[in-house]
Design a protein around this motif. Structure first.
Motif, PDB file in Angstrom:
ATOM      1  N   VAL A 249      21.404  50.874 -79.231  1.00 35.42           N
ATOM      2  CA  VAL A 249      20.337  49.976 -78.809  1.00 35.42           C
ATOM      3  C   VAL A 249      20.818  49.280 -77.771  1.00 35.42           C
ATOM      4  O   VAL A 249      20.242  48.577 -77.115  1.00 35.42           O
ATOM      5  N   TRP A 250      21.874  48.356 -78.218  1.00 37.99           N
ATOM      6  CA  TRP A 250      22.426  47.300 -77.760  1.00 37.99           C
ATOM      7  C   TRP A 250      23.185  47.756 -76.113  1.00 37.99           C
ATOM      8  O   TRP A 250      24.675  47.719 -76.596  1.00 37.99           O
ATOM      9  N   ASP A 251      22.724  48.319 -75.527  1.00 38.09           N
ATOM     10  CA  ASP A 251      23.622  48.961 -74.350  1.00 38.09           C
ATOM     11  C   ASP A 251      22.601  48.230 -72.138  1.00 38.09           C
ATOM     12  O   ASP A 251      21.556  49.174 -72.439  1.00 38.09           O
ATOM     13  N   PRO A 252      23.683  47.515 -72.617  1.00 37.34           N
ATOM     14  CA  PRO A 252      22.266  46.864 -70.813  1.00 37.34           C
ATOM     15  C   PRO A 252      22.525  48.175 -70.270  1.00 37.34           C
ATOM     16  O   PRO A 252      21.358  48.121 -68.588  1.00 37.34           O
ATOM     17  N   ALA A 253      22.635  49.342 -70.050  1.00 44.26           N
ATOM     18  CA  ALA A 253      22.631  50.437 -69.086  1.00 44.26           C
ATOM     19  C   ALA A 253      21.981  51.394 -69.100  1.00 44.26           C
ATOM     20  O   ALA A 253      21.237  51.862 -68.918  1.00 44.26           O
ATOM     21  N   VAL A 260      16.243  45.810 -65.120  1.00 47.53           N
ATOM     22  CA  VAL A 260      16.934  46.376 -64.236  1.00 47.53           C
ATOM     23  C   VAL A 260      18.204  46.422 -65.223  1.00 47.53           C
ATOM     24  O   VAL A 260      18.853  45.493 -66.326  1.00 47.53           O
ATOM     25  N   ASN A 261      18.724  47.830 -65.416  1.00 49.17           N
ATOM     26  CA  ASN A 261      19.831  48.383 -66.570  1.00 49.17           C
ATOM     27  C   ASN A 261      20.998  47.991 -65.219  1.00 49.17           C
ATOM     28  O   ASN A 261      20.906  48.265 -64.466  1.00 49.17           O
ATOM     29  N   TYR A 262      22.290  47.770 -66.299  1.00 45.70           N
ATOM     30  CA  TYR A 262      23.481  47.552 -65.475  1.00 45.70           C
ATOM     31  C   TYR A 262      24.846  47.307 -66.178  1.00 45.70           C
ATOM     32  O   TYR A 262      24.896  48.143 -67.316  1.00 45.70           O
ATOM     33  N   THR A 266      27.984  47.026 -61.993  1.00 48.23           N
ATOM     34  CA  THR A 266      26.960  46.781 -61.408  1.00 48.23           C
ATOM     35  C   THR A 266      25.521  45.337 -62.074  1.00 48.23           C
ATOM     36  O   THR A 266      25.228  44.955 -61.454  1.00 48.23           O
ATOM     37  N   PHE A 267      27.268  44.487 -62.756  1.00 52.36           N
ATOM     38  CA  PHE A 267      26.473  43.684 -63.980  1.00 52.36           C
ATOM     39  C   PHE A 267      25.847  42.433 -63.107  1.00 52.36           C
ATOM     40  O   PHE A 267      25.705  41.691 -62.641  1.00 52.36           O
ATOM     41  N   VAL A 268      26.618  42.400 -61.632  1.00 49.24           N
ATOM     42  CA  VAL A 268      26.433  40.688 -60.527  1.00 49.24           C
ATOM     43  C   VAL A 268      25.102  40.449 -60.162  1.00 49.24           C
ATOM     44  O   VAL A 268      24.456  39.843 -60.440  1.00 49.24           O
ATOM     45  N   GLN A 269      24.316  41.877 -59.473  1.00 49.39           N
ATOM     46  CA  GLN A 269      22.638  41.233 -59.096  1.00 49.39           C
ATOM     47  C   GLN A 269      22.165  42.108 -59.884  1.00 49.39           C
ATOM     48  O   GLN A 269      21.065  41.071 -59.897  1.00 49.39           O
ATOM     49  N   ALA A 270      22.329  42.534 -60.977  1.00 50.82           N
ATOM     50  CA  ALA A 270      21.234  43.200 -62.154  1.00 50.82           C
ATOM     51  C   ALA A 270      21.281  41.570 -63.192  1.00 50.82           C
ATOM     52  O   ALA A 270      19.770  41.005 -63.223  1.00 50.82           O
ATOM     53  N   LYS A 271      22.064  41.119 -63.821  1.00 50.35           N
ATOM     54  CA  LYS A 271      21.996  39.489 -63.692  1.00 50.35           C
ATOM     55  C   LYS A 271      21.316  38.625 -63.093  1.00 50.35           C
ATOM     56  O   LYS A 271      20.308  38.244 -63.578  1.00 50.35           O
ATOM     57  N   LEU A 386      28.735  38.934 -75.656  1.00 47.24           N
ATOM     58  CA  LEU A 386      29.352  39.529 -74.611  1.00 47.24           C
ATOM     59  C   LEU A 386      29.072  41.537 -73.976  1.00 47.24           C
ATOM     60  O   LEU A 386      29.303  41.656 -73.321  1.00 47.24           O
ATOM     61  N   ARG A 387      28.231  41.847 -75.495  1.00 44.75           N
ATOM     62  CA  ARG A 387      28.045  43.222 -74.292  1.00 44.75           C
ATOM     63  C   ARG A 387      27.142  43.885 -73.405  1.00 44.75           C
ATOM     64  O   ARG A 387      27.669  44.413 -72.085  1.00 44.75           O
ATOM     65  N   TYR A 388      26.263  42.586 -73.515  1.00 44.45           N
ATOM     66  CA  TYR A 388      25.073  42.475 -71.896  1.00 44.45           C
ATOM     67  C   TYR A 388      26.252  41.345 -70.707  1.00 44.45           C
ATOM     68  O   TYR A 388      25.404  40.596 -69.807  1.00 44.45           O
ATOM     69  N   GLY A 389      27.070  40.616 -71.217  1.00 46.29           N
ATOM     70  CA  GLY A 389      28.000  40.613 -69.717  1.00 46.29           C
ATOM     71  C   GLY A 389      28.026  38.637 -69.683  1.00 46.29           C
ATOM     72  O   GLY A 389      28.064  37.858 -68.719  1.00 46.29           O
ATOM     73  N   THR A 390      27.148  38.230 -71.132  1.00 45.35           N
ATOM     74  CA  THR A 390      26.905  36.917 -71.487  1.00 45.35           C
ATOM     75  C   THR A 390      28.249  36.226 -72.282  1.00 45.35           C
ATOM     76  O   THR A 390      28.157  36.741 -73.227  1.00 45.35           O
TER      77      THR A 390
END
Length: 473
Positions: A249-253, A260-262, A266-271, A386-390
């Protein structure tokens, strides 16, 4: 092994807090591990009940004192949640739109528990474990052991998970007659501090009890809203198992709620893109660090500290940061936040209420997540972040202490502070702003935290190990 989870909440059927997330995920992972996991909960008048296919598997009736209630047990037929879901429908009691907050909550959940056991009493076989969650289902271990009509259930192992010991469901002894008949010499097992206390009864009667993090277990022995002596007496039955999160459920990809998924590559531009959209929606400057809070606006979460933290931090950091809040709760806290926004509107916005899709976008688009909790048994928000890079900014309490290591320590990746006080939280916010300016370090930490494993796999295995240690074969 067959496990029956009994709970007042389960995501996505009905959710108020973290209890729903746990009950919606743990059985799924137990099922995937090759076991039979089932959940039974009340059939509230929710969208889920009306938009999914159910079949009637049992009809019955139960006495609650002098009142007779008919009940139906419905099974969701498509295995939509990844395990068997059963809903207990009691007209006039459980067919409500909200989970809690009614004048007759005591009767509602007492009738639910009796109906569950009446249904279980009719099974041709028996489950290996009945796993109850919080006080709403806390009388089940007592009734299974001591109520005359449930004698055939006495050898089924029972486990209690305490998600939050602050809420115990106490009610007066004048309602004792509403329980199914039992030997009154056993009535002491129900009581604590002059009242019938369902959570205390479950601690006394369950074969084992768990909390949702090891640190929260230790904290309860000295601070459990009056249950400290009981918990210390029953310490031999206690096990602290850290919650996981549902990484599907909690997967940014793959998260369909994100524009936008990441992933960790690939997180830099997406976030950045998601943050840009959030800041446009809430009139904030996307070039500044964005610190968010998601949750109930109550004292337990430290929400009463937020107006001072926000106002003071914006002043101390010379308006070089933004705050965004999503939640609802104490009317006074909401009013204080509205007043704070009047003089900080360039750097702060808030949306009252709860919006699941918006929460996912905030986890993804924020730079930091603030959790100044006074009490946090486990906390799931920091693991979602954490999972979402925050990067989480958390008080060192309960499960926050177990899941977030300060970036100043070896192997650290988050920001921790000690005191439930605005001044200490503001110091932590200042460290976050400094970290934001160190772009290389910020990038490395984000890359690291997105790869941390907080899935339910290990927690589900710990629960299965616990069950195996007590099941009578």
């Amino acid at each position: 092994m067959e496990i029956l989870h009994v709970s007042a909440e389960c995501y996505p059927v009905a959710k108020v807090g973290g209890l729903a997330d746990v009950v919606g995920a743990l059985p799924k992972y137990q099922f995937q591990a090759g076991h039979i996991a089932k959940v039974v909960m009340p059939a509230y008048n929710t969208r889920f009940f009306h938009t999914h296919e159910f079949e009637l598997v049992h009809q019955g009736g139960c006495w609650l004192g002098h009142s007779w209630y008919h009940f139906n047990v419905w099974r969701e037929v498509t295995n939509f949640l990844g395990f068997d879901l059963y809903l207990v429908d009691i007209p006039r009691l459980l067919d409500t739109e909200k989970v809690y907050g009614y004048y007759n909550d005591t009767e509602r959940f007492l009738a639910f528990q009796v109906a569950v056991l009446d249904w279980l009493n009719e099974w041709q076989h028996q489950p290996d474990v009945v796993h109850v969650h919080d006080y709403h289902t806390g009388l089940i271990p007592f009734m299974m052991t001591h109520a005359y009509k449930y004698e055939r259930l006495r050898n089924i192992a029972t486990v209690l998970t305490i998600h939050n010991a602050q809420y115990q469901g106490q009610f007066g002894w004048e309602r004792l007659y509403q329980l199914p008949g039992f030997d009154l010499w056993k009535a002491g097992l129900l009581g604590w501090d002059g009242a019938i206390n369902p959570l205390a009864a479950a601690i006394k009667c369950a074969w084992r009890f768990t909390t949702v993090s090891p640190s929260y277990m230790e904290e309860l022995f000295t601070g459990a809203n009056g249950l400290e002596d009981l918990l210390n007496y029953e310490r031999g039955k206690a096990v602290g198992i850290l919650n996981g999160i549902d990484t599907k459920v909690w997967d940014p990809a793959t998260d369909p709620m994100l524009p936008v998924n990441y992933d960790e590559q690939t997180f830099v531009q997406a976030k950045r893109d998601i943050k840009q959209q959030l800041c446009e929606q809430f009139n904030l400057n996307p070039e500044l660090p964005l610190i968010s809070f998601i949750g109930r606006l109550v004292g337990e979460k430290g929400a009463d500290l937020l107006p001072e933290i926000i106002g003071r931090s914006i002043y101390e950091q010379k308006q070089q940061l933004n705050f965004l809040l999503l939640g609802s709760g104490d009317p006074h806290v909401e009013w204080s936040l509205q007043q704070t926004r009047i003089y900080t509107e360039a750097n702060f916005n808030v949306q009252f209420g709860y919006d699941e899709a918006l929460s996912h976008r905030i986890y993804a688009g924020s730079d930091f997540l603030l959790m100044p909790s006074r009490v946090e048994p486990c906390g799931l928000n920091q693991m979602y972040a954490l999972r979402y890079g925050t990067i989480p900014i958390v008080r060192s309490v309960g499960g926050l202490k177990d899941t977030v290591t300060d970036f100043g320590d070896p192997g650290g990746f988050g920001i921790r502070f000690i005191h439930a006080a605005a001044w200490d939280a503001c110091l932590a916010v200042g460290r976050a702003v400094e970290l934001y300016r160190d772009t290389a370090k910020l990038h490395d930490i984000r890359e690291t935290i997105m790869q941390l494993d907080h899935s339910w796999d290990s927690a589900a295995a710990e629960y299965l190990q616990l069950y195996s240690s007590i099941v009578v074969h």
